[in-house]
Design a protein around this motif. Structure first.
Motif, mmCIF file in Angstrom:
data_model
loop_
_atom_site.group_PDB
_atom_site.id
_atom_site.type_symbol
_atom_site.label_atom_id
_atom_site.label_comp_id
_atom_site.label_asym_id
_atom_site.label_seq_id
_atom_site.Cartn_x
_atom_site.Cartn_y
_atom_site.Cartn_z
ATOM 1 N N PHE A 1 0.777 -1.228 0.000
ATOM 2 C CA PHE A 1 0.000 0.000 0.000
ATOM 3 C C PHE A 1 0.812 1.283 0.000
ATOM 4 N N VAL A 2 0.134 2.319 -0.465
ATOM 5 C CA VAL A 2 0.449 3.714 -0.177
ATOM 6 C C VAL A 2 -0.842 4.310 0.363
ATOM 7 N N ARG A 3 -0.744 5.176 1.379
ATOM 8 C CA ARG A 3 -1.953 5.809 1.913
ATOM 9 C C ARG A 3 -2.298 7.015 1.042
ATOM 10 N N PHE A 4 -3.173 6.762 0.076
ATOM 11 C CA PHE A 4 -3.576 7.830 -0.832
ATOM 12 C C PHE A 4 -4.849 8.517 -0.333
ATOM 13 N N VAL A 5 -4.860 9.838 -0.464
ATOM 14 C CA VAL A 5 -6.051 10.641 -0.227
ATOM 15 C C VAL A 5 -6.420 11.284 -1.555
ATOM 16 N N TYR A 6 -7.703 11.236 -1.901
ATOM 17 C CA TYR A 6 -8.142 11.724 -3.202
ATOM 18 C C TYR A 6 -7.700 13.169 -3.432
ATOM 19 N N ALA A 7 -7.335 13.455 -4.672
ATOM 20 C CA ALA A 7 -6.969 14.815 -5.074
ATOM 21 C C ALA A 7 -7.255 14.975 -6.560
ATOM 22 N N ASP A 8 -8.481 14.645 -6.964
ATOM 23 C CA ASP A 8 -8.843 14.720 -8.378
ATOM 24 C C ASP A 8 -8.850 16.164 -8.858
ATOM 25 N N ALA A 9 -8.169 16.414 -9.971
ATOM 26 C CA ALA A 9 -8.180 17.746 -10.563
ATOM 27 C C ALA A 9 -9.598 18.111 -10.984
ATOM 28 N N GLY A 10 -9.974 19.355 -10.737
ATOM 29 C CA GLY A 10 -11.291 19.820 -11.158
ATOM 30 C C GLY A 10 -12.436 19.388 -10.276
ATOM 31 N N SER A 11 -12.153 18.857 -9.081
ATOM 32 C CA SER A 11 -13.230 18.468 -8.177
ATOM 33 C C SER A 11 -14.019 19.692 -7.722
ATOM 34 N N PRO A 12 -15.302 19.509 -7.388
ATOM 35 C CA PRO A 12 -16.119 20.656 -6.976
ATOM 36 C C PRO A 12 -15.564 21.367 -5.745
ATOM 37 N N SER A 13 -15.923 22.622 -5.609
ATOM 38 C CA SER A 13 -15.515 23.415 -4.446
ATOM 39 C C SER A 13 -15.953 22.723 -3.164
ATOM 40 N N GLY A 14 -15.073 22.692 -2.196
ATOM 41 C CA GLY A 14 -15.330 22.015 -0.934
ATOM 42 C C GLY A 14 -14.638 20.671 -0.831
ATOM 43 N N SER A 15 -14.222 20.117 -1.972
ATOM 44 C CA SER A 15 -13.581 18.797 -1.961
ATOM 45 C C SER A 15 -12.260 18.818 -1.210
ATOM 46 N N GLU A 16 -11.506 19.890 -1.376
ATOM 47 C CA GLU A 16 -10.207 19.972 -0.696
ATOM 48 C C GLU A 16 -10.373 19.930 0.816
ATOM 49 N N ALA A 17 -11.444 20.537 1.329
ATOM 50 C CA ALA A 17 -11.681 20.530 2.772
ATOM 51 C C ALA A 17 -11.933 19.123 3.291
ATOM 52 N N ILE A 18 -12.622 18.292 2.497
ATOM 53 C CA ILE A 18 -12.861 16.898 2.895
ATOM 54 C C ILE A 18 -11.545 16.151 3.005
ATOM 55 N N ASN A 19 -10.730 16.287 1.977
ATOM 56 C CA ASN A 19 -9.477 15.547 1.955
ATOM 57 C C ASN A 19 -8.469 16.089 2.963
ATOM 58 N N ASP A 20 -8.585 17.376 3.304
ATOM 59 C CA ASP A 20 -7.729 17.930 4.357
ATOM 60 C C ASP A 20 -8.041 17.272 5.698
ATOM 61 N N VAL A 21 -9.334 16.998 5.961
ATOM 62 C CA VAL A 21 -9.701 16.322 7.216
ATOM 63 C C VAL A 21 -9.114 14.918 7.245
ATOM 64 N N LEU A 22 -9.230 14.185 6.142
ATOM 65 C CA LEU A 22 -8.698 12.821 6.072
ATOM 66 C C LEU A 22 -7.182 12.805 6.242
ATOM 67 N N ALA A 23 -6.496 13.610 5.426
ATOM 68 C CA ALA A 23 -5.031 13.625 5.490
ATOM 69 C C ALA A 23 -4.546 14.195 6.817
ATOM 70 N N GLY A 24 -5.250 15.207 7.321
ATOM 71 C CA GLY A 24 -4.838 15.815 8.588
ATOM 72 C C GLY A 24 -4.903 14.835 9.738
ATOM 73 N N TRP A 25 -5.971 14.017 9.775
ATOM 74 C CA TRP A 25 -6.053 13.058 10.867
ATOM 75 C C TRP A 25 -4.948 12.013 10.745
ATOM 76 N N LEU A 26 -4.712 11.499 9.549
ATOM 77 C CA LEU A 26 -3.653 10.494 9.373
ATOM 78 C C LEU A 26 -2.298 11.059 9.790
ATOM 79 N N ARG A 27 -2.009 12.288 9.379
ATOM 80 C CA ARG A 27 -0.725 12.893 9.764
ATOM 81 C C ARG A 27 -0.647 13.106 11.266
#
Length: 488
Positions: free
Chosen positions: A365-391
């Protein structure tokens, strides 16, 4: 049954109710730590064991439109209902692909005589009929399209993605291509439009025993047999053609397949508490491929979502949580697409975000968090919560652009913020990634992806637990704050 009337009623009633109810007591809201402690690897493993047993009872798979998927949906529904959640099955019709007889691929000769000795190719090991291939039995000259026998690895650079690539293609030939940076459907449709009577697509990164079955997304407009093949098959055909110059080699391609419309279900469940005007949604696909039990892909995401659902079922929440278990993802995101397209504008607007879990227990594995280009506004905030907790737990992550290739893509196209977790499929682990995450550099994240060996024995329970905890943390975070995504 149609889902729109059911969910329209739920949204209307929930919206009216939320206007009358007082906000929950902050002290009664669940904490991330409480839910994470309750979501255990042992409980997730038990769900995976149940899914594997279902596959074993049903021909080794849980593919959409089969008895294995029906039994999987019944299992998931039963667990959700026992937990006290509101559960609905959304029925819809899908085209189910079946192989009636083994396919055949062989070198039959050259225009100038017999072929050089070429080892026989075995269906299932060296090549497979693609999902939604047409049936046919053809013998014709092979025509190679910018074929590079030295190509290797997972980077797909083959020709055929543009119709112009087939300029001068000899009509009535069997097109031999390498997988390109586009949909396989594009290459096959372009080839048949240029006059190909069959298509063989070799994958430089696939070897004998690890050939997958790409989807052509729909049987519509597919008129010729289409095979995916290992790099060894491609090289053997190319070498035989070189030895036969100036005469072309002749190939025989035979497929006996069919596509039948069948009814399948998405399983949808919802908490009783929380504001129905701000729905936090999490989902993953329940179906496997026709070639394996799908325990990592995507039993892992299914089991993690199921266990989070059980633990949030009786919780007091600010925002309602909806859990989805999709059918038909492996055929082309059919279940999630049907669900989103069935929603009214008000129903879509009530979904604050969608979190996707697909393959979260890959052995390399690699611990990937989604970062699709062109995702709707607000998507980055979701992935920040996921990546932030893992870190925060000392766990490294990397961003990954899935290009809408899992069920989150259906929501992103509707303008709904999306995020998700992934531990890798056929991507080859780099030396730098191995230095961070361990594992084998140069090897795929999941060597059993879309194969019969995708079983419980092959998953990594450590990363499964880590990703399940990250998902649980995110679900608690979004369901207990208002609004779920700040500024939305």
């Amino acid at each position: 049954m149609s889902a729109r009337p059911v969910w329209t009623l739920i949204v209307v009633v929930a919206t009216l109710a939320s206007a009358c109810e007082r906000p929950p007591d902050p002290a009664a809201l669940p904490t991330s730590a409480e839910i994470r402690r309750a979501v255990t690897v042992d409980a997730i493993r038990a769900h995976l064991q149940a899914l594997q047993r279902i596959a074993e009872r049903n021909g080794g798979n849980r593919a959409a439109g089969t008895a294995g998927h029906d039994e999987s949906a019944a299992y998931v529904s039963g667990v959700l209902e026992d937990a006290g959640l509101e559960v609905h099955s959304q029925e819809f019709t899908i085209p189910v692909f079946e192989q009636v007889e083994p396919s055949e691929l062989e070198v039959t000769g050259t225009a100038g005589g017999g072929p050089e000795e070429v080892e026989p190719f075995a269906d299932g090991e060296d090549f497979k009929a693609m999902l939604y291939s047409a049936s046919g039995d053809v013998e014709a000259p092979a025509a190679f399209l910018d074929f590079d026998p030295a190509a290797s690895g997972e980077e797909l650079t083959g020709a055929g993605c543009e119709s112009s690539d087939f300029a001068g293609f000899p009509t009535g030939s069997i097109a031999v291509l390498q997988a390109g940076p586009c949909l396989r459907r594009d290459q096959v449709v372009n080839a048949q439009t240029a006059g190909a009577v069959a298509v063989v697509v070799s994958y430089p990164g696939w070897h004998s025993g690890s050939v997958r079955r790409p989807t052509l997304l729909s049987p519509l407009q597919i008129e010729v047999p289409a095979l995916s093949a290992s790099s060894e098959v491609g090289a053997a055909l190319f070498d035989a053609a070189q030895e036969a110059v100036p005469s072309p080699i002749h190939l025989r391609v035979s497929t006996n397949v069919r596509t039948i419309d069948r009814t399948t279900v998405n399983v949808i469940a919802e908490t009783h508490s929380g504001d129905g005007a701000h729905i936090v949604m999490v989902g993953g696909h329940l179906d496997s491929t026709m070639d394996g039990p799908g325990i990592n892909d995507n039993g892992s995401g299914t089991a993690a979502i199921l266990e989070v659902a059980v633990r949030l079922a009786s919780a007091e929440l600010r925002n309602r949580v909806r859990f989805a278990f999709w059918s038909g993802e492996e055929l082309g995101l059919l279940g999630s697409r049907h669900y989103v397209e069935s929603l009214s504008e008000d129903e879509r607007d009530s979904i604050a975000l969608y979190l996707n879990l697909d393959m979260i227990a890959s052995p390399n594995f690699v611990r990937f968090v989604y970062a699709d280009a062109g995702s709707p506004s607000g998507s980055e905030a979701i992935n920040d919560v996921l990546a932030g907790w893992l870190r925060s737990q000392g766990l490294e992550t990397d961003p990954f652009d899935l290009q809408g290739g899992s069920d989150h893509g259906s929501f992103a196209r509707a303008g709904i913020p999306v995020g998700g977790l992934f531990t890798g499929a056929t991507e080859l682990k780099t030396v730098s990634e191995a230095g961070v995450y361990g594992g084998r550099p140069g090897a795929p994240a999941d060597p059993c992806y879309h194969l019969a060996c995708d079983t419980l024995e092959e998953i990594d329970e450590q990363v499964l637990g880590e990703m399940a905890d990250a998902a649980a943390h995110a679900m608690v975070t979004f369901s207990t704050r208002s609004p779920p995504i700040p500024g939305s």
